[in-house]
Design a protein around this motif. Sequence first.
Motif, PDB file in Angstrom:
ATOM      1  N   GLY A  47      11.054   1.318   0.187  1.00  0.00           N
ATOM      2  CA  GLY A  47      10.450   2.548  -0.319  1.00  0.00           C
ATOM      3  C   GLY A  47       8.936   2.581  -0.220  1.00  0.00           C
ATOM      4  N   THR A  48       8.312   1.423   0.012  1.00  0.00           N
ATOM      5  CA  THR A  48       6.858   1.375   0.157  1.00  0.00           C
ATOM      6  C   THR A  48       6.470   2.005   1.490  1.00  0.00           C
ATOM      7  OG1 THR A  48       6.668  -0.652  -1.140  1.00  0.00           O
ATOM      8  CG2 THR A  48       4.831  -0.132   0.318  1.00  0.00           C
ATOM      9  N   ALA A  49       5.486   2.889   1.468  1.00  0.00           N
ATOM     10  CA  ALA A  49       5.008   3.529   2.698  1.00  0.00           C
ATOM     11  C   ALA A  49       3.929   2.662   3.329  1.00  0.00           C
ATOM     12  CB  ALA A  49       4.468   4.917   2.406  1.00  0.00           C
ATOM     13  N   THR A  90       8.637   8.781   7.916  1.00  0.00           N
ATOM     14  CA  THR A  90       7.923   8.661   6.633  1.00  0.00           C
ATOM     15  C   THR A  90       7.072   7.406   6.537  1.00  0.00           C
ATOM     16  OG1 THR A  90       9.761   7.463   5.607  1.00  0.00           O
ATOM     17  CG2 THR A  90       9.776   9.884   5.429  1.00  0.00           C
ATOM     18  N   LYS A 119       8.147   4.708   5.585  1.00  0.00           N
ATOM     19  CA  LYS A 119       8.623   3.950   4.426  1.00  0.00           C
ATOM     20  C   LYS A 119       9.531   2.815   4.873  1.00  0.00           C
ATOM     21  CE  LYS A 119       8.306   7.518   0.911  1.00  0.00           C
ATOM     22  NZ  LYS A 119       9.038   8.280  -0.108  1.00  0.00           N
TER      23      LYS A 119
END
Length: 99
Positions: A58-60, A91, A93
């Motif tokens: 989930g970290t971009a 994204t 991500k």
Amino acid sequence: MRSHIKAAAAAFLLLAGVGAAAADEIVIAPEQDTVIQEYVKKQPLASVKVPGVELNIGTALPDTVELHEVPNVKYRYVVIDNRTVLVDPGTHKIVKVYN
């Protein structure tokens, strides 16, 4: 009575948030995961440093991080701090971190 309604509303909002987070979860089929891991082993990359970024799902990643294609796979990969990271190219991500 009002406190019960407020508590129920708060619980509903909390559960709705959990449902939304679960909907964002990426599931990679085992067959596709095997293809990715085999390709990455055959196409090793030099590890890069990305200061201030934790390698969590989930970290971009910053747009400056160069992502590399895996043929016939939607996601891209990069090696950060000697760990292969699978990334959604739209994204940026992280969707999976390999050890």
